[in-house]
Design a protein around this motif. Structure first.
Motif, PDB file in Angstrom:
ATOM      1  N   ALA A  35       0.905  -1.238  -0.017  1.00 54.53           N
ATOM      2  CA  ALA A  35       0.103   0.035  -0.072  1.00 54.53           C
ATOM      3  C   ALA A  35       1.035   1.186  -0.130  1.00 54.53           C
ATOM      4  O   ALA A  35       2.054   1.191   0.635  1.00 54.53           O
ATOM      5  CB  ALA A  35      -0.892   0.071   1.095  1.00 54.53           C
ATOM      6  N   PRO A  36       0.518   2.214  -0.680  1.00 56.91           N
ATOM      7  CA  PRO A  36       1.350   3.362  -0.796  1.00 56.91           C
ATOM      8  C   PRO A  36       1.260   4.443   0.120  1.00 56.91           C
ATOM      9  O   PRO A  36       1.941   5.137   0.537  1.00 56.91           O
ATOM     10  CB  PRO A  36       0.846   4.122  -2.079  1.00 56.91           C
ATOM     11  N   CYS A  37       0.196   4.386   1.051  1.00 56.78           N
ATOM     12  CA  CYS A  37      -0.095   5.023   2.373  1.00 56.78           C
ATOM     13  C   CYS A  37      -0.493   4.452   3.484  1.00 56.78           C
ATOM     14  O   CYS A  37      -1.322   3.627   3.550  1.00 56.78           O
ATOM     15  CB  CYS A  37      -1.130   5.945   1.901  1.00 56.78           C
ATOM     16  N   VAL A  38       0.458   4.486   4.517  1.00 59.13           N
ATOM     17  CA  VAL A  38       0.259   3.783   5.573  1.00 59.13           C
ATOM     18  C   VAL A  38       0.631   4.925   6.906  1.00 59.13           C
ATOM     19  O   VAL A  38       1.708   5.678   6.840  1.00 59.13           O
ATOM     20  CB  VAL A  38       1.344   2.635   5.932  1.00 59.13           C
ATOM     21  N   THR A  39      -0.567   5.049   7.748  1.00 56.40           N
ATOM     22  CA  THR A  39      -0.166   5.953   8.657  1.00 56.40           C
ATOM     23  C   THR A  39      -0.469   5.478  10.188  1.00 56.40           C
ATOM     24  O   THR A  39      -1.247   4.653  10.482  1.00 56.40           O
ATOM     25  CB  THR A  39      -1.179   7.184   8.742  1.00 56.40           C
ATOM     26  N   SER A  89     -14.479   0.948  -1.173  1.00 54.11           N
ATOM     27  CA  SER A  89     -14.589   2.350  -2.155  1.00 54.11           C
ATOM     28  C   SER A  89     -15.007   3.384  -1.246  1.00 54.11           C
ATOM     29  O   SER A  89     -16.396   3.493  -0.935  1.00 54.11           O
ATOM     30  CB  SER A  89     -15.391   2.067  -3.337  1.00 54.11           C
ATOM     31  N   THR A  90     -14.030   4.434  -0.993  1.00 57.30           N
ATOM     32  CA  THR A  90     -14.517   5.621  -0.194  1.00 57.30           C
ATOM     33  C   THR A  90     -15.663   6.212  -0.920  1.00 57.30           C
ATOM     34  O   THR A  90     -16.332   7.110  -0.389  1.00 57.30           O
ATOM     35  CB  THR A  90     -13.425   6.590   0.159  1.00 57.30           C
ATOM     36  N   PHE A 105      -7.331   8.505  -1.240  1.00 58.74           N
ATOM     37  CA  PHE A 105      -7.613   7.369  -0.402  1.00 58.74           C
ATOM     38  C   PHE A 105      -8.733   6.798  -0.845  1.00 58.74           C
ATOM     39  O   PHE A 105      -9.931   6.882  -0.145  1.00 58.74           O
ATOM     40  CB  PHE A 105      -7.806   8.091   1.006  1.00 58.74           C
ATOM     41  N   ALA A 106      -8.928   6.242  -2.206  1.00 57.05           N
ATOM     42  CA  ALA A 106     -10.184   5.622  -2.590  1.00 57.05           C
ATOM     43  C   ALA A 106     -10.431   4.428  -1.850  1.00 57.05           C
ATOM     44  O   ALA A 106     -11.452   3.922  -1.987  1.00 57.05           O
ATOM     45  CB  ALA A 106      -9.707   5.345  -4.044  1.00 57.05           C
ATOM     46  N   ALA A 126      -4.010   3.163   3.095  1.00 53.33           N
ATOM     47  CA  ALA A 126      -5.000   3.482   1.867  1.00 53.33           C
ATOM     48  C   ALA A 126      -4.392   3.377   0.521  1.00 53.33           C
ATOM     49  O   ALA A 126      -3.170   3.178   0.382  1.00 53.33           O
ATOM     50  CB  ALA A 126      -5.375   4.958   2.075  1.00 53.33           C
ATOM     51  N   HIS A 127      -5.218   3.394  -0.417  1.00 53.78           N
ATOM     52  CA  HIS A 127      -4.595   3.255  -1.780  1.00 53.78           C
ATOM     53  C   HIS A 127      -5.594   4.025  -2.892  1.00 53.78           C
ATOM     54  O   HIS A 127      -6.708   4.211  -2.612  1.00 53.78           O
ATOM     55  CB  HIS A 127      -4.905   1.353  -2.296  1.00 53.78           C
ATOM     56  N   PRO A 128      -4.833   4.562  -3.811  1.00 57.04           N
ATOM     57  CA  PRO A 128      -5.748   5.530  -4.669  1.00 57.04           C
ATOM     58  C   PRO A 128      -6.563   4.659  -5.531  1.00 57.04           C
ATOM     59  O   PRO A 128      -7.594   5.306  -6.365  1.00 57.04           O
ATOM     60  CB  PRO A 128      -4.594   6.092  -5.475  1.00 57.04           C
ATOM     61  N   LYS A 129      -6.680   3.425  -5.780  1.00 62.71           N
ATOM     62  CA  LYS A 129      -7.465   2.475  -6.547  1.00 62.71           C
ATOM     63  C   LYS A 129      -8.612   2.005  -5.904  1.00 62.71           C
ATOM     64  O   LYS A 129      -8.541   1.330  -4.690  1.00 62.71           O
ATOM     65  CB  LYS A 129      -6.748   1.395  -7.066  1.00 62.71           C
ATOM     66  N   PRO A 130     -10.146   2.572  -6.404  1.00 60.21           N
ATOM     67  CA  PRO A 130     -11.124   2.050  -5.303  1.00 60.21           C
ATOM     68  C   PRO A 130     -11.344   0.471  -5.699  1.00 60.21           C
ATOM     69  O   PRO A 130     -11.024  -0.184  -6.565  1.00 60.21           O
ATOM     70  CB  PRO A 130     -12.201   2.577  -6.240  1.00 60.21           C
TER      71      PRO A 130
END
Length: 332
Positions: A35-39, A89-90, A105-106, A126-130
């Protein structure tokens, strides 16, 4: 997956400071999923608000800009829910995340991490791909988050009592004080997620005879060597404690009874087959273990009844001749 759990477990031994370890943890999670986004959000002790402790990629938030959002708004939302969050899917949650954030953050997941019943941290990915994340991703994230929860727990405890207060001076294992806290958390987590776990209570057979024959220095050496044998034959996600005297206790997370009995046999053999020596190295002798096995909730729905069941199983093992593993029938 298992190697990732080992890596998180090693963080526990490396340094009890969550702040120092957060960056390593989020990078590990980002690589695992991937995943490209981890917080990782931590609750601030003074303000009680969630702040970003570490982030791989863009820190995850609900609003579309920093001015319109508090830093820990997503963490607050996950903490209030008190359970893992999975949003494939957000775009299907228009009231949750604003438009700009949806593009970044799809697909989104969040895990609350609790210490003694209070959410102290939130792990968000989060990931940009739904639709990128599925329930397999959620299972992986929940597993690694559970391991990091142990790091968090030790960090919070050592902040107030110090690491030495949680470990046994002779063997270096965690002590009974930390066992009590760890068991409370394991029972809570198992209740919440409907998972089992097992306990092994092991006792060094005829330990008094070892002390009387070879001296207390050799007895201490035996306890240290037994501790090493246990550690070397357990996975790093499994915790071993010095329970008291010549007794050791092992927590096997998410391990059913029959599998736990096999683990107990492996530990018993590891000790039986090891050559023990007197403190001066002049004599070889044999050491054996008796082990009692108990499963939550089969043998007890709370900490005390589960420990009592493990103790009864150990008593049966000793009564049946020692150097054996015993499992009690399910509790009535």
């Amino acid at each position: 997956m298992l190697s990732a759990l080992y890596e998180v477990s090693r963080l526990l031994l490396e340094n009890p400071s969550v702040q120092d370890l957060g960056e390593k943890f989020v990078l590990l999670v980002a690589k695992l999923l991937p995943a490209p986004c981890v917080t990782l959000y931590l609750r601030d002790a003074e303000s009680d608000a969630f702040t970003v402790a570490a982030s791989a990629g863009e820190p995850i938030r609900l609003a579309d800009d920093q001015q319109a959002s508090t830093e820990g708004d997503f963490a607050d939302w996950v903490a209030q829910r008190g359970e893992p969050v999975f949003i494939a899917s957000t775009s299907a949650e228009p009231g949750l995340i604003r438009s700009a954030s949806k593009r970044i953050f799809a697909s989104l997941m969040g895990i609350p991490l609790s210490v003694r019943g209070k959410v102290e941290a939130v792990l968000a990915v989060a990931h940009p791909k739904p639709g990128y994340f599925d329930h397999h991703h959620l299972e992986m994230l929940t597993a690694v988050a559970g391991q990091f929860q142990q790091v968090l727990e030790v960090s919070r405890l050592t902040r107030s009592v110090g690491l030495l207060a949680l470990t046994d001076g002779l063997t270096g294992l965690f002590n009974r004080r930390y066992l009590e806290l760890r068991l409370d958390e394991e029972v809570r987590r198992s209740h919440r997620y409907g998972k089992c776990f097992s306990l092994l209570l092991a006792d060094v057979d005829h330990f008094k005879r070892i002390n009387d024959t070879w001296g207390h220095a050799t007895g201490d050496l035996v306890l240290q060597e037994v501790a090493r044998r246990l550690l070397e034959n357990l996975r790093e996600i499994e915790l071993v404690f010095r329970y008291g005297g010549e007794e050791f206790l092992v927590i096997l997370p998410e391990t059913p009874l029959q599998q736990a009995a096999h683990v107990a046999q492996r530990l018993r053999l590891a000790v039986e087959q090891h050559p023990f020596r007197t403190v001066n190295g002049s004599k070889l002798f044999r050491v054996t273990l008796s082990v009692g096995v108990a499963e939550f909730p089969t043998h007890g729905a709370d900490k005390l009844s589960l420990l009592a069941s493990a103790d009864r199983a150990l008593y049966v093992a000793k009564e049946q001749g020692r150097n054996r593993v015993e499992v009690l029938p399910p509790a009535a």
